[in-house]
Design a protein around this motif. Structure first.
Motif, short mmCIF file in Angstrom:
data_model
loop_
_atom_site.label_atom_id
_atom_site.label_comp_id
_atom_site.label_asym_id
_atom_site.label_seq_id
_atom_site.Cartn_x
_atom_site.Cartn_y
_atom_site.Cartn_z
N PRO A 13 44.94 -20.57 -9.11
CA PRO A 13 44.93 -20.68 -7.64
C PRO A 13 44.71 -19.36 -6.92
O PRO A 13 44.03 -19.32 -5.89
CB PRO A 13 46.32 -21.24 -7.33
CG PRO A 13 46.71 -21.99 -8.56
CD PRO A 13 46.14 -21.20 -9.71
N ALA A 14 45.26 -18.26 -7.44
CA ALA A 14 45.14 -16.97 -6.76
C ALA A 14 43.68 -16.55 -6.59
O ALA A 14 43.30 -15.94 -5.59
CB ALA A 14 45.90 -15.89 -7.54
N VAL A 17 42.30 -18.34 -3.65
CA VAL A 17 42.86 -17.82 -2.41
C VAL A 17 42.08 -16.58 -1.96
O VAL A 17 41.73 -16.43 -0.79
CB VAL A 17 44.36 -17.49 -2.57
CG1 VAL A 17 44.87 -16.73 -1.36
CG2 VAL A 17 45.17 -18.77 -2.77
N THR A 45 36.76 -26.85 -3.48
CA THR A 45 37.94 -26.46 -4.25
C THR A 45 38.26 -27.54 -5.27
O THR A 45 38.29 -28.72 -4.92
CB THR A 45 39.14 -26.24 -3.33
OG1 THR A 45 38.81 -25.23 -2.36
CG2 THR A 45 40.36 -25.78 -4.12
N PRO A 58 44.04 -26.53 -8.76
CA PRO A 58 44.37 -25.51 -7.75
C PRO A 58 44.61 -26.11 -6.37
O PRO A 58 45.47 -25.64 -5.63
CB PRO A 58 43.13 -24.60 -7.76
CG PRO A 58 42.57 -24.76 -9.13
CD PRO A 58 42.82 -26.19 -9.52
N ALA A 59 43.84 -27.15 -6.02
CA ALA A 59 44.02 -27.75 -4.69
C ALA A 59 45.43 -28.31 -4.54
O ALA A 59 46.05 -28.17 -3.48
CB ALA A 59 42.98 -28.85 -4.48
N VAL A 61 48.17 -27.32 -6.17
CA VAL A 61 49.13 -26.20 -6.13
C VAL A 61 49.12 -25.54 -4.75
O VAL A 61 50.18 -25.28 -4.16
CB VAL A 61 48.79 -25.16 -7.22
CG1 VAL A 61 49.71 -23.95 -7.11
CG2 VAL A 61 48.91 -25.79 -8.61
N LEU A 62 47.92 -25.28 -4.23
CA LEU A 62 47.81 -24.63 -2.92
C LEU A 62 48.36 -25.52 -1.81
O LEU A 62 49.03 -25.04 -0.89
CB LEU A 62 46.35 -24.26 -2.64
CG LEU A 62 45.75 -23.18 -3.55
CD1 LEU A 62 44.26 -23.03 -3.28
CD2 LEU A 62 46.47 -21.86 -3.37
N ARG A 65 52.19 -25.44 -1.90
CA ARG A 65 52.78 -24.15 -1.49
C ARG A 65 52.52 -23.83 -0.03
O ARG A 65 53.36 -23.21 0.64
CB ARG A 65 52.23 -23.03 -2.38
CG ARG A 65 52.68 -23.12 -3.83
CD ARG A 65 52.11 -22.00 -4.66
NE ARG A 65 52.53 -22.08 -6.05
CZ ARG A 65 52.10 -21.26 -7.01
NH1 ARG A 65 51.24 -20.29 -6.72
NH2 ARG A 65 52.52 -21.41 -8.26
N LEU A 66 51.36 -24.20 0.48
CA LEU A 66 50.98 -23.80 1.84
C LEU A 66 51.38 -24.81 2.91
O LEU A 66 51.41 -24.47 4.09
CB LEU A 66 49.47 -23.55 1.91
CG LEU A 66 48.92 -22.41 1.05
CD1 LEU A 66 47.41 -22.34 1.18
CD2 LEU A 66 49.56 -21.09 1.44
N HIS A 67 51.65 -26.05 2.49
CA HIS A 67 51.93 -27.10 3.48
C HIS A 67 53.08 -26.75 4.43
O HIS A 67 52.93 -26.89 5.65
CB HIS A 67 52.22 -28.43 2.78
CG HIS A 67 52.57 -29.53 3.73
ND1 HIS A 67 51.64 -30.11 4.59
CD2 HIS A 67 53.75 -30.14 4.01
CE1 HIS A 67 52.24 -31.03 5.32
NE2 HIS A 67 53.51 -31.07 4.99
N SER A 70 51.83 -24.06 6.80
CA SER A 70 50.79 -24.57 7.69
C SER A 70 51.35 -25.49 8.76
O SER A 70 51.03 -25.36 9.95
CB SER A 70 49.74 -25.32 6.84
OG SER A 70 48.79 -25.93 7.67
#
Length: 201
Positions: A13-14, A17, A45, A58-59, A61-62, A65-67, A70
């Motif tokens: 994922p990094a 990003v 992605t 990755p989608a 995981v991101l 973590r970002l939800h 956001s």
């Protein structure tokens, strides 16, 4: 770059990003609205794992973590900072009608529209209610559709221009913020009432 990594089945994922930040920055510098970068990246992605039972996409995981950031930080700050409205500004002739129209449209129109559209889709068998969901619950959720921050504020900038913008844009934006608060409170209250009835039953 993202498409190449996807075909190479890279699932870190990094890496995505870093590329996403670069795409966002370049899009912003180009003068094109930077949200276009987010839309484009969403299409490329990876949503699939390397192989069955292995690394998560990755989608996923991101998103996980970002939800929270956001939903509870970025979107509210974006909406409020882009509102650009003076809350203490004086009312202008005609602004009361605009305020009333927006509040009724978002609070009543959205809830009625979502509920009726859902009922119609179920009635003609285009859709079914999810397991455990009843119509009162759907109606309560429909009330929350009146929370209109980002898109409503964006449309306000498109709806009023020139002389009209100076007269009505602030009133419209204040009405959107007011309607969002009313819709949030109404929807939350409806869910509280439904939860209490369920406990009592």
């Amino acid at each position: 770059g993202v498409v190449g990594l996807r075909r190479a089945r890279v699932r870190v994922p990094a890496v995505f990003v870093v590329l996403a930040v670069a795409v966002w920055y370049c899009t912003w510098q180009s003068g094109v609205h930077a949200t276009i970068a987010g839309v484009a990246l969403a299409f490329v992605t990876p949503f699939e794992a390397t192989r069955a039972g292995s690394t998560r996409p990755p989608a996923d995981v991101l998103l996980e973590r970002l939800h929270p950031w956001s939903s509870f930080v970025v979107v509210p700050l974006f909406a409020l900072s882009n509102a650009g409205v003076a809350l203490g500004a004086e009312a202008t002739p005609g602004s009361a009608r605009i305020t009333l129209g927006i509040v009724v449209g978002l609070v009543v129109g959205k809830s009625v529209g979502v509920t009726l559209a859902s009922w119609s889709a179920v009635r003609i068998r285009w859709a079914v209610l999810p397991d455990g969901v009843r119509w009162p619950q759907l109606a309560a959720a429909a009330m929350l559709a009146g929370i209109g921050f980002t898109m409503s504020l964006f449309i306000t900038d498109l709806a009023f221009s020139g002389h009209e913008a100076a007269l009505f844009a602030d009133a419209a934006k204040r009405a959107i913020l007011l309607a969002s608060v009313v819709a949030a409170l109404a929807g939350s209250a409806a869910f509280v009432v439904l939860a209490r009835r369920r406990v009592e039953a």
